[in-house]
Motif scaffolding. Structure first.
Motif, PDB file in Angstrom:
ATOM      1  N   ILE A 152       0.832  -1.208   0.000  1.00 55.21           N
ATOM      2  CA  ILE A 152       0.000   0.000   0.000  1.00 55.21           C
ATOM      3  C   ILE A 152       0.866   1.257   0.000  1.00 55.21           C
ATOM      4  CG2 ILE A 152      -1.678   1.324   1.364  1.00 55.21           C
ATOM      5  CD1 ILE A 152      -2.798  -1.442   2.278  1.00 55.21           C
ATOM      6  N   LEU A 153       1.919   1.263   0.813  1.00 57.88           N
ATOM      7  CA  LEU A 153       2.822   2.409   0.868  1.00 57.88           C
ATOM      8  C   LEU A 153       3.514   2.622  -0.483  1.00 57.88           C
ATOM      9  CD1 LEU A 153       4.273   4.657   2.414  1.00 57.88           C
ATOM     10  CD2 LEU A 153       5.892   2.930   3.282  1.00 57.88           C
ATOM     11  N   THR A 154       3.898   1.541  -1.130  1.00 56.69           N
ATOM     12  CA  THR A 154       4.506   1.630  -2.465  1.00 56.69           C
ATOM     13  C   THR A 154       3.544   2.276  -3.459  1.00 56.69           C
ATOM     14  OG1 THR A 154       5.872  -0.332  -2.047  1.00 56.69           O
ATOM     15  CG2 THR A 154       5.509   0.285  -4.354  1.00 56.69           C
ATOM     16  N   MET A 155       2.293   1.868  -3.407  1.00 61.22           N
ATOM     17  CA  MET A 155       1.288   2.436  -4.315  1.00 61.22           C
ATOM     18  C   MET A 155       1.062   3.926  -4.042  1.00 61.22           C
ATOM     19  SD  MET A 155       0.549  -0.096  -6.297  1.00 61.22           S
ATOM     20  CE  MET A 155       2.302  -0.462  -6.074  1.00 61.22           C
ATOM     21  N   LYS A 156       1.044   4.301  -2.771  1.00 60.64           N
ATOM     22  CA  LYS A 156       0.875   5.717  -2.419  1.00 60.64           C
ATOM     23  C   LYS A 156       2.022   6.557  -2.959  1.00 60.64           C
ATOM     24  CE  LYS A 156      -1.954   5.520   1.779  1.00 60.64           C
ATOM     25  NZ  LYS A 156      -2.028   5.851   3.232  1.00 60.64           N
ATOM     26  N   ALA A 157       3.229   6.037  -2.838  1.00 59.00           N
ATOM     27  CA  ALA A 157       4.400   6.784  -3.298  1.00 59.00           C
ATOM     28  C   ALA A 157       4.386   6.953  -4.816  1.00 59.00           C
ATOM     29  CB  ALA A 157       5.676   6.073  -2.855  1.00 59.00           C
ATOM     30  N   LEU A 158       4.023   5.897  -5.522  1.00 57.48           N
ATOM     31  CA  LEU A 158       3.961   5.970  -6.979  1.00 57.48           C
ATOM     32  C   LEU A 158       2.866   6.931  -7.444  1.00 57.48           C
ATOM     33  CD1 LEU A 158       4.446   2.181  -7.817  1.00 57.48           C
ATOM     34  CD2 LEU A 158       6.093   4.025  -8.237  1.00 57.48           C
ATOM     35  N   ILE A 427      12.664   0.772  -2.470  1.00 57.22           N
ATOM     36  CA  ILE A 427      13.293  -0.069  -3.488  1.00 57.22           C
ATOM     37  C   ILE A 427      12.246  -0.606  -4.456  1.00 57.22           C
ATOM     38  CG2 ILE A 427      14.659  -2.143  -3.915  1.00 57.22           C
ATOM     39  CD1 ILE A 427      15.868  -1.794  -1.105  1.00 57.22           C
ATOM     40  N   THR A 428      11.112  -1.075  -3.916  1.00 58.44           N
ATOM     41  CA  THR A 428      10.076  -1.651  -4.775  1.00 58.44           C
ATOM     42  C   THR A 428       9.488  -0.609  -5.713  1.00 58.44           C
ATOM     43  OG1 THR A 428       9.518  -3.245  -3.025  1.00 58.44           O
ATOM     44  CG2 THR A 428       7.914  -2.946  -4.793  1.00 58.44           C
ATOM     45  N   ALA A 429       9.199   0.565  -5.181  1.00 58.87           N
ATOM     46  CA  ALA A 429       8.582   1.613  -6.005  1.00 58.87           C
ATOM     47  C   ALA A 429       9.507   2.062  -7.130  1.00 58.87           C
ATOM     48  CB  ALA A 429       8.192   2.799  -5.122  1.00 58.87           C
ATOM     49  N   VAL A 430      10.772   2.271  -6.825  1.00 57.43           N
ATOM     50  CA  VAL A 430      11.729   2.686  -7.855  1.00 57.43           C
ATOM     51  C   VAL A 430      11.945   1.558  -8.863  1.00 57.43           C
ATOM     52  CG1 VAL A 430      14.118   3.391  -8.299  1.00 57.43           C
ATOM     53  CG2 VAL A 430      12.859   4.400  -6.383  1.00 57.43           C
ATOM     54  N   LEU A 431      12.006   0.333  -8.377  1.00 60.14           N
ATOM     55  CA  LEU A 431      12.130  -0.813  -9.270  1.00 60.14           C
ATOM     56  C   LEU A 431      10.982  -0.835 -10.282  1.00 60.14           C
ATOM     57  CD1 LEU A 431      13.370  -3.654 -10.016  1.00 60.14           C
ATOM     58  CD2 LEU A 431      11.753  -4.607  -8.353  1.00 60.14           C
ATOM     59  N   MET A 432       9.755  -0.671  -9.804  1.00 58.91           N
ATOM     60  CA  MET A 432       8.592  -0.705 -10.684  1.00 58.91           C
ATOM     61  C   MET A 432       8.619   0.456 -11.671  1.00 58.91           C
ATOM     62  SD  MET A 432       5.658  -1.895  -7.933  1.00 58.91           S
ATOM     63  CE  MET A 432       4.321  -1.974  -9.140  1.00 58.91           C
TER      64      MET A 432
END
Length: 440
Positions: A152-158, A427-432
């Motif tokens: 969820i945090l990754t999605m918010k950041a993106l 890391i996950t957000a930048v990777l995506m």
């Protein structure tokens, strides 16, 4: 003329160099927005973990599982996902949370979590406690509500960085990862259908709790049952041609041969969980034990052994099953043995070239962001998980992206390091972002 050509070449190189610098700067600018957004929302992510951990969602507490699902559904609704909570009635469980959104470009992502924990309503561990300012002890904090919140945090950041709309993402948080519903083909149907549509699968289990490792291969797991019969008689007649060895000796032979022929097979394990044998035996209805009657002066008539088999690939699993069946068929005199493998089970997440490449991308991002090198988990340290059901359909898959730095999984001492929430999300957000924009 040569001078003019030389100057033109220099000018072209300069333009290309400047273009690359501008592109690099823009990419960094976008990635910096992602990183800042993670930092901005990290505190509320921690609060979401606390809230979810304090909701009992043991697999068989269907109401609690759906309550956690509703909590996370609300978060994903606000991010523009199309969401639904499914019914698990057909397979005897609570159901799953499924969230989707269609983007404009790049690979299709499947992000995997689960809502349930091993801590049922009768567990002594029901709420979180902070052991210090960053270490949280609680039911499911590491396995895997922390991982769900990282998604969820990754999605918010993106979204805040303005890049989420470009991405095609399906999020599935299952309601029965810890104790799968039956039949398995219904329990895992939504996950498998999502895998068929995906290019990349990202799992948010906590791996081996080491922030410096990522799972690229998981061993599959299946159960087996060994049933052995012999001829009952007075013990004075054991080993005669007419009576033979009895069931217990034959069972001992089989288990010893399993060990001798398979114990050195890399990443393969086969564990007899319990054994009962004697003149008469009776299994418990739930298949977890039983009792036996026998006397020291009677040759044993019946034996049952139940265990599991774990392999790192479908090929290794098939080979092990064949060897085990061959061993079972070579019976001692006057005995008979039957080895049965449970249908279904968790398949292995086989190591692929694509997953190895994806680990390399993840490692590059981790190093670029200053978090250091990340390597692959030894498959012996990675148990079965939902991502394994993507193995036949997705070539690029990694797991262990969840909350880490903890331990005590599945026990009343389970804990996790909350500092890893932001790290894993970044890391996950930048990777995506890089995968969607072909930046590798």
């Amino acid at each position: 003329m040569k001078t003019i050509n030389f100057n033109i070449k220099c000018l072209a190189i300069a333009i290309l160099y400047c273009s690359s610098i501008i592109g690099f700067s823009q990419n960094n600018k976008r990635e910096n927005k992602i990183i800042k957004a993670v930092d901005k929302h990290s505190k509320e992510a921690i609060e979401l973990i606390k809230t979810s951990v304090n909701i009992n969602s043991g697999t068989m507490n269907f109401e609690g599982v759906m309550k956690v699902g509703a909590l996370f559904k609300k978060e994903l609704d606000q991010l523009g996902f199309t969401t639904k909570l499914t019914s698990g009635q057909a397979y005897g469980r609570a159901g799953h949370l499924i969230a989707t959104r269609k983007g404009k470009k790049g690979p299709k992502f499947l992000m995997i979590g689960h809502l349930d924990t091993v801590f049922e309503l009768d567990s002594p561990l029901q709420e979180y406690t902070m052991l210090n300012d960053s270490i949280m002890k609680g039911p499911g904090v590491a396995d895997m509500k922390g991982g769900d919140v990282i998604i969820i945090l990754t999605m918010k950041a993106l979204k805040e960085a303005g890049v989420l709309d470009d991405m095609s993402i399906e999020i599935i948080m299952t309601g029965d990862e810890e104790k799968s519903g039956k039949p398995l083909e219904l329990s895992k149907k939504d996950l498998i259908e999502a895998a068929k549509k995906a290019d990349i699968a990202l799992g948010f289990e906590n791996g081996d709790n080491n922030p410096k490792t990522i799972v690229v291969a998981r061993r599959g797991s299946t159960d087996w049952k060994l049933t052995v019969t012999g001829k009952p008689a007075h013990s004075s007649q054991v080993f005669t041609d007419k009576i033979g060895t009895g069931a217990i000796y034959e069972t001992s032979r089989i288990l010893n041969e399993f060990y001798l022929q398979l114990a050195k097979e890399k990443d393969l394990t086969f564990n007899p969980g319990f054994i009962i044998g004697g003149t008469k035996i009776k299994q418990d209805d739930d298949g977890t034990g039983g009792h036996a009657f026998g006397k020291t002066n009677v040759v044993s008539q019946e034996t049952i052994v139940r265990g599991d088999l774990r392999a790192v690939s479908l090929e290794q699993l098939k080979k092990a099953k064949t060897i085990m069946q061959n061993i079972v068929s070579e019976n001692y005199p006057q005995t008979n043995a039957i080895l049965e493998f449970s249908p279904g089970g968790y398949p292995p997440l086989s190591l692929t070239e694509g997953s190895t490449k994806l680990l390399g991308y993840f490692n590059t991002v981790s190093e670029d962001l200053g978090f250091g090198t990340v390597t692959a988990v030894n498959p012996r340290n990675a148990g079965a998980a939902d991502i394994s059901f993507t193995s036949a359909y997705v070539d690029m898959a990694i797991d262990g992206l969840g909350l880490t730095g903890g331990g005590g999984d599945h026990t009343i001492k389970e804990y996790g390091n909350l500092n890893t929430v932001a790290t894993q999300a970044k890391i996950t957000a930048v990777l995506m972002y890089r995968l969607v924009n072909s930046k590798f």
